[in-house]
Design a protein around this motif. Structure first.
Motif, mmCIF file in Angstrom:
data_model
loop_
_atom_site.group_PDB
_atom_site.id
_atom_site.type_symbol
_atom_site.label_atom_id
_atom_site.label_comp_id
_atom_site.label_asym_id
_atom_site.label_seq_id
_atom_site.Cartn_x
_atom_site.Cartn_y
_atom_site.Cartn_z
ATOM 1 N N TYR A 1 0.862 -1.254 0.114
ATOM 2 C CA TYR A 1 0.009 0.045 0.029
ATOM 3 C C TYR A 1 0.787 1.195 -0.024
ATOM 4 C CZ TYR A 1 -4.305 -2.612 0.732
ATOM 5 O OH TYR A 1 -5.451 -3.639 0.560
ATOM 6 N N GLN A 2 2.086 1.142 0.092
ATOM 7 C CA GLN A 2 2.981 2.425 0.159
ATOM 8 C C GLN A 2 4.499 1.807 -0.448
ATOM 9 O OE1 GLN A 2 2.839 6.326 2.576
ATOM 10 N NE2 GLN A 2 4.178 5.004 3.642
ATOM 11 N N ARG A 3 5.121 2.650 -1.316
ATOM 12 C CA ARG A 3 6.297 2.249 -1.990
ATOM 13 C C ARG A 3 7.192 3.356 -1.791
ATOM 14 N NH1 ARG A 3 6.214 -2.921 -4.239
ATOM 15 N NH2 ARG A 3 7.455 -2.175 -6.024
ATOM 16 N N PRO A 4 7.950 3.238 -0.609
ATOM 17 C CA PRO A 4 9.117 4.576 -0.099
ATOM 18 C C PRO A 4 10.088 4.450 -1.216
ATOM 19 C CG PRO A 4 8.107 3.312 1.809
ATOM 20 C CD PRO A 4 7.501 2.607 0.654
ATOM 21 N N ILE A 5 10.724 3.293 -1.475
ATOM 22 C CA ILE A 5 11.629 3.113 -2.326
ATOM 23 C C ILE A 5 11.630 3.871 -3.713
ATOM 24 C CG2 ILE A 5 13.224 1.513 -3.481
ATOM 25 C CD1 ILE A 5 13.806 1.470 -0.331
ATOM 26 N N GLU A 6 10.473 3.527 -4.249
ATOM 27 C CA GLU A 6 10.238 4.210 -5.451
ATOM 28 C C GLU A 6 10.065 5.836 -5.428
ATOM 29 O OE1 GLU A 6 6.610 2.308 -7.192
ATOM 30 O OE2 GLU A 6 7.731 0.467 -7.437
ATOM 31 N N LEU A 7 9.756 6.092 -4.102
ATOM 32 C CA LEU A 7 9.662 7.653 -3.890
ATOM 33 C C LEU A 7 11.011 8.374 -3.492
ATOM 34 C CD1 LEU A 7 6.209 7.639 -1.557
ATOM 35 C CD2 LEU A 7 6.365 8.459 -4.123
ATOM 36 N N GLY A 8 12.035 7.408 -3.764
ATOM 37 C CA GLY A 8 13.242 8.116 -3.362
ATOM 38 C C GLY A 8 13.841 7.870 -2.127
ATOM 39 N N ILE A 9 13.384 7.237 -1.038
ATOM 40 C CA ILE A 9 13.655 6.904 0.427
ATOM 41 C C ILE A 9 14.820 5.976 0.117
ATOM 42 C CG2 ILE A 9 13.022 5.909 2.493
ATOM 43 C CD1 ILE A 9 11.738 8.710 2.128
ATOM 44 N N ASP A 10 15.872 6.032 0.999
ATOM 45 C CA ASP A 10 16.756 5.107 0.943
ATOM 46 C C ASP A 10 16.736 3.753 1.387
ATOM 47 O OD1 ASP A 10 18.975 6.807 -0.327
ATOM 48 O OD2 ASP A 10 18.819 7.914 1.478
ATOM 49 N N LEU A 11 16.193 3.699 2.504
ATOM 50 C CA LEU A 11 15.925 2.528 3.544
ATOM 51 C C LEU A 11 14.248 2.504 4.060
ATOM 52 C CD1 LEU A 11 19.265 2.159 5.513
ATOM 53 C CD2 LEU A 11 18.787 1.002 3.636
ATOM 54 N N SER A 12 13.714 1.368 3.536
ATOM 55 C CA SER A 12 12.237 1.206 4.135
ATOM 56 C C SER A 12 12.285 0.009 4.896
ATOM 57 C CB SER A 12 11.347 0.939 2.747
ATOM 58 O OG SER A 12 10.175 0.752 3.265
ATOM 59 N N ILE A 13 11.997 0.284 6.200
ATOM 60 C CA ILE A 13 11.916 -0.799 7.224
ATOM 61 C C ILE A 13 10.450 -1.092 7.616
ATOM 62 C CG2 ILE A 13 14.128 0.010 8.212
ATOM 63 C CD1 ILE A 13 12.920 1.318 10.459
ATOM 64 N N GLN A 14 10.158 -2.174 8.151
ATOM 65 C CA GLN A 14 8.867 -2.632 8.543
ATOM 66 C C GLN A 14 8.865 -3.524 9.561
ATOM 67 O OE1 GLN A 14 6.269 -4.819 6.024
ATOM 68 N NE2 GLN A 14 8.121 -4.952 4.501
ATOM 69 N N SER A 15 7.967 -3.550 10.436
ATOM 70 C CA SER A 15 7.739 -4.833 11.531
ATOM 71 C C SER A 15 6.966 -5.853 10.837
ATOM 72 C CB SER A 15 7.095 -4.115 12.591
ATOM 73 O OG SER A 15 6.616 -5.357 13.369
ATOM 74 N N ALA A 16 7.702 -6.776 10.276
ATOM 75 C CA ALA A 16 6.991 -7.794 9.679
ATOM 76 C C ALA A 16 6.121 -8.882 10.620
ATOM 77 C CB ALA A 16 8.140 -8.736 9.154
ATOM 78 N N THR A 17 6.326 -8.435 11.908
ATOM 79 C CA THR A 17 5.523 -8.966 13.009
ATOM 80 C C THR A 17 3.939 -8.798 12.769
ATOM 81 O OG1 THR A 17 7.040 -8.336 14.695
ATOM 82 C CG2 THR A 17 5.008 -9.109 15.673
ATOM 83 N N LYS A 18 3.759 -7.498 12.047
ATOM 84 C CA LYS A 18 2.535 -6.941 11.775
ATOM 85 C C LYS A 18 1.771 -7.826 10.561
ATOM 86 C CE LYS A 18 3.101 -3.983 14.912
ATOM 87 N NZ LYS A 18 4.603 -4.236 15.279
ATOM 88 N N TYR A 19 1.649 -7.101 9.515
ATOM 89 C CA TYR A 19 0.924 -7.681 8.438
ATOM 90 C C TYR A 19 1.604 -9.085 7.467
ATOM 91 C CZ TYR A 19 -2.423 -4.143 8.795
ATOM 92 O OH TYR A 19 -3.421 -3.041 9.297
ATOM 93 N N ILE A 20 2.812 -8.767 7.545
ATOM 94 C CA ILE A 20 3.692 -9.944 6.808
ATOM 95 C C ILE A 20 3.537 -11.090 7.524
ATOM 96 C CG2 ILE A 20 5.967 -10.712 5.968
ATOM 97 C CD1 ILE A 20 4.987 -8.069 4.724
ATOM 98 N N GLY A 21 3.610 -11.180 8.802
ATOM 99 C CA GLY A 21 3.570 -12.552 9.703
ATOM 100 C C GLY A 21 1.846 -12.933 9.354
ATOM 101 N N GLY A 22 0.983 -12.038 9.994
ATOM 102 C CA GLY A 22 -0.324 -11.828 9.847
ATOM 103 C C GLY A 22 -1.063 -13.011 10.869
ATOM 104 N N HIS A 23 -0.404 -13.761 11.599
ATOM 105 C CA HIS A 23 -0.954 -14.722 12.591
ATOM 106 C C HIS A 23 -0.658 -14.702 13.859
ATOM 107 C CE1 HIS A 23 -1.067 -16.700 8.651
ATOM 108 N NE2 HIS A 23 -2.154 -17.262 9.099
ATOM 109 N N SER A 24 0.037 -13.650 14.491
ATOM 110 C CA SER A 24 0.452 -13.268 15.832
ATOM 111 C C SER A 24 1.163 -14.444 16.624
ATOM 112 C CB SER A 24 -0.847 -13.071 16.518
ATOM 113 O OG SER A 24 -1.408 -11.747 16.132
ATOM 114 N N ASP A 25 2.127 -14.972 15.553
ATOM 115 C CA ASP A 25 2.931 -16.244 16.193
ATOM 116 C C ASP A 25 4.501 -15.920 15.914
ATOM 117 O OD1 ASP A 25 2.884 -16.597 13.282
ATOM 118 O OD2 ASP A 25 1.942 -18.309 13.444
ATOM 119 N N THR A 26 4.865 -14.842 15.422
ATOM 120 C CA THR A 26 6.394 -14.706 15.099
ATOM 121 C C THR A 26 6.602 -12.993 15.174
ATOM 122 O OG1 THR A 26 8.200 -15.051 13.922
ATOM 123 C CG2 THR A 26 6.301 -14.458 12.657
#
Length: 389
Positions: free
Chosen positions: A187-212
């Protein structure tokens, strides 16, 4: 690169593991060499192969390829928490005596890093509200080396103009980092907007099951290698193979989970906005949101995290409301299958509660995979219970 290909095929060489549909968990600490020259090469370039799972691991590499492609980045690293991703990405790009400009009130552990840890190394951080690129320009100093962003943040959803700030920073040779946990790369592409490093908590939506628990850093191959060879290997904060496998599993359903969450959030938001006990709501893609136009410009979706202001003079009523909920759980984090709520007053001593401060009456609600009717019914009975109805 096609999203379906990234999720289902990229990085998966099934013929190498018995044509199994799901990749194996390479639960190994180290790797065997038959030739001394090969071992020497691995010592010289640990990112060029497999030596020890503190560095690279085959299961983790499958995940790295997928996450980098989702971000539109050349490479990425996966760490054992979002806080670890923040720490490694920041530390790799500063030295003693440098200056950082950060958005005001970032994630708790980012703020702890800037305000408690880095001052020990004579690194100073200037906080700005971040509503305009001019605020960042005014805060820059000759020794500024890093601009840290969080767009949107996870309480009042403050947004920064990522492209404008990236352009400013690049013209000055300053590194930019953004926490993109709220939106995910879908839903948002920081690298394409020129940001050098995009970080995220994969605990959230990437994992999606509240188990890691996990964190991701995406960027250019050169910047990722720099982090890998310093902070990543030195601290030993890389994700373990089993947790990487759980995240690969989570990625399989990411698009449809985000779609479901987004649709349900719209319905719950509509319910809250008309409720007499709700003073106002905060949600980036709500037309009434203060930065709606900017949000619409740089975000294609906003998932399931919203905040509402409880209309009350009494902290006790907010507490009764939260404790009356039967199916929405009171817990930190978000992005899993279950809906969650946090009252801001839980972090405020009772004697310091001031109802005239809207922030004190905030409740952050995460919408999970439940149906809208199910959640609305739970909210309704909790409102009635809290007000004595």
């Amino acid at each position: 690169m096609d999203l379906s290909y990234i999720i289902n095929e990229l990085g998966e060489e099934r013929e190498q593991y018995f044509n199994a549909m799901s990749p194996p968990i390479m639960q190994t600490s180290n790797f065997v060499f038959r030739k001394v020259d090969d071992l020497s090469a691995a010592f010289a370039d640990e990112m060029g192969g497999y030596l020890y799972s503190r560095g690279l691991n085959p299961t983790v590499d499958i995940l790295r390829k997928k996450l980098a492609a989702l971000d539109g980045a050349e490479d990425c690293l996966v760490l054992n928490s979002g806080a670890a991703a923040i720490f490694a990405s920041v530390f790799a790009n500063i030295k003693a005596g440098d200056h950082i400009v950060s958005v005001r009130k970032p994630y708790t552990w980012a703020e702890r890093l800037f305000s408690v840890v880095l001052p020990r190394f004579n690194v100073e951080t200037t906080y700005v509200d971040g509503g305009s690129v001019e605020q960042y320009a005014d805060a820059l100093r000759p020794d500024t080396r890093l601009i840290y962003l969080e767009s949107p943040n996870s309480w009042n959803y403050a947004i920064q103009d990522l492209k404008a700030i990236a352009d400013l920073a690049r013209s000055k040779g300053i590194v930019t980092i953004v926490d993109n946990s709220y939106c995910t790369p879908l839903y948002q592409r920081p690298i394409e907007l020129g940001i050098d490093l995009s970080i995220q908590s994969a605990t959230k939506y990437i994992g999606g099951h509240s188990d890691t628990v996990a964190g991701v850093i995406s960027g250019s191959a050169a910047m990722i290698r720099k982090i890998f060879e310093s902070e990543y290997l030195t601290i030993g904060s890389g994700i373990q193979p089993f947790n990487a496998w759980l995240l690969i599993r989570g990625l399989r359903t990411l698009p449809m989970r985000l779609k479901q969450v987004s649709e349900t959030t719209r319905l719950v938001l509509a319910y809250l906005r008309q409720h007499p006990k709700v003073e106002s709501c905060l949600f980036p893609l709500d037309p009434e949101f203060s930065d709606y136009e900017l949000a619409k410009k740089q975000m294609s979706g906003a998932c399931g995290l919203l905040t509402f202001i409880y209309r009350t003079e009494h902290r006790g009523e907010i507490i009764r409301f939260c404790e009356a909920l039967r199916h929405i759980f009171m817990a930190v984090s978000w992005g899993g299958h279950e809906s969650l709520i946090i009252p801001k007053c839980a972090g405020i001593r009772p004697e310091h509660f001031r109802p005239e401060k809207k922030e004190h009456r905030m409740l952050r609600l995460y919408i999970g995979q439940e149906s809208a009717d199910y959640l609305i019914a739970d909210l309704e009975q909790a409102f009635l219970s809290a007000s004595g109805g």
